[in-house]
Scaffold this motif. Sequence first.
Motif, PDB file in Angstrom:
ATOM      1  N   GLN A  35      39.313  37.164  37.576  1.00  0.00           N
ATOM      2  CA  GLN A  35      37.936  37.470  37.945  1.00  0.00           C
ATOM      3  C   GLN A  35      37.841  38.436  39.122  1.00  0.00           C
ATOM      4  O   GLN A  35      37.073  39.409  39.089  1.00  0.00           O
ATOM      5  N   SER A  36      38.594  38.198  40.167  1.00  0.00           N
ATOM      6  CA  SER A  36      38.487  39.018  41.376  1.00  0.00           C
ATOM      7  C   SER A  36      38.878  40.464  41.108  1.00  0.00           C
ATOM      8  O   SER A  36      38.142  41.400  41.458  1.00  0.00           O
ATOM      9  N   GLU A  37      40.032  40.684  40.473  1.00  0.00           N
ATOM     10  CA  GLU A  37      40.484  42.051  40.236  1.00  0.00           C
ATOM     11  C   GLU A  37      39.622  42.750  39.201  1.00  0.00           C
ATOM     12  O   GLU A  37      39.342  43.960  39.316  1.00  0.00           O
ATOM     13  N   LEU A  38      39.151  42.016  38.199  1.00  0.00           N
ATOM     14  CA  LEU A  38      38.283  42.618  37.197  1.00  0.00           C
ATOM     15  C   LEU A  38      36.952  43.031  37.817  1.00  0.00           C
ATOM     16  O   LEU A  38      36.454  44.141  37.568  1.00  0.00           O
ATOM     17  N   THR A  39      36.394  42.155  38.633  1.00  0.00           N
ATOM     18  CA  THR A  39      35.125  42.466  39.292  1.00  0.00           C
ATOM     19  C   THR A  39      35.245  43.730  40.130  1.00  0.00           C
ATOM     20  O   THR A  39      34.386  44.618  40.065  1.00  0.00           O
ATOM     21  N   ALA A  40      36.316  43.828  40.904  1.00  0.00           N
ATOM     22  CA  ALA A  40      36.515  45.005  41.752  1.00  0.00           C
ATOM     23  C   ALA A  40      36.630  46.277  40.911  1.00  0.00           C
ATOM     24  O   ALA A  40      36.069  47.328  41.269  1.00  0.00           O
ATOM     25  N   ALA A  41      37.341  46.192  39.789  1.00  0.00           N
ATOM     26  CA  ALA A  41      37.522  47.363  38.932  1.00  0.00           C
ATOM     27  C   ALA A  41      36.214  47.787  38.280  1.00  0.00           C
ATOM     28  O   ALA A  41      35.906  48.987  38.198  1.00  0.00           O
TER      29      ALA A  41
END
Length: 204
Positions: A35-41
């Motif tokens: 979730q965290s890395e996808l959100t940032a991307a």
Amino acid sequence: MPDSPSARATGGETALVVIDVQHSYFEHPALAAHQSELTAAVVELLRAAHEAGRPVFLVRTEHARDRSTWTLNMLADGEGFAFPGTRQAAVLEEVAQAAEGGVEVVKTRDSAFHRTDLEAVLRERGVERILLCGVSTHSCVAQTATDAFALGFHAAVAVDAIASEDPELSAAMLEFLRTEMRQPLLGREDALTLLRTGLVPDQA
């Protein structure tokens, strides 16, 4: 693997389509882990799209409590989700904020084109190419990409801004989109380049 960075002009407008980055999907542990890395991307793509003046479409799934919109497997399981007004149906806060001013599309099936006005609005805005990101890769992203091909839109997938709870199926679907639909699989830099300049990897 992302495609090579050799670039060519797309022709027409390019739009960013963000699919199902909602609380309901991140209840699955495999997606929650990303979730965290996808959100940032996704947020990075949204900011690039806004800065370049590109149209942004924020797609989300929502189902009626009366079962009228449920899929066959939902009916078989007797379990609905993403009901109107619930946290499940809401887009992640960071993504919703970054997408402010974009066009909202509410769907009830995997494809963002199924019984929505997405096609009509894309054509009204002169869009010929769409960049897809979000979840899940093997279902909603892939089905939207497949329908885009059938409708004559050039689609590309931002592979650093997608996630799936089934990595093997995701990889197979991406390979299908790349080889059969000839849709570029773009890494971070190429996806940003597409939004900023309208250039995509050469598929020749």
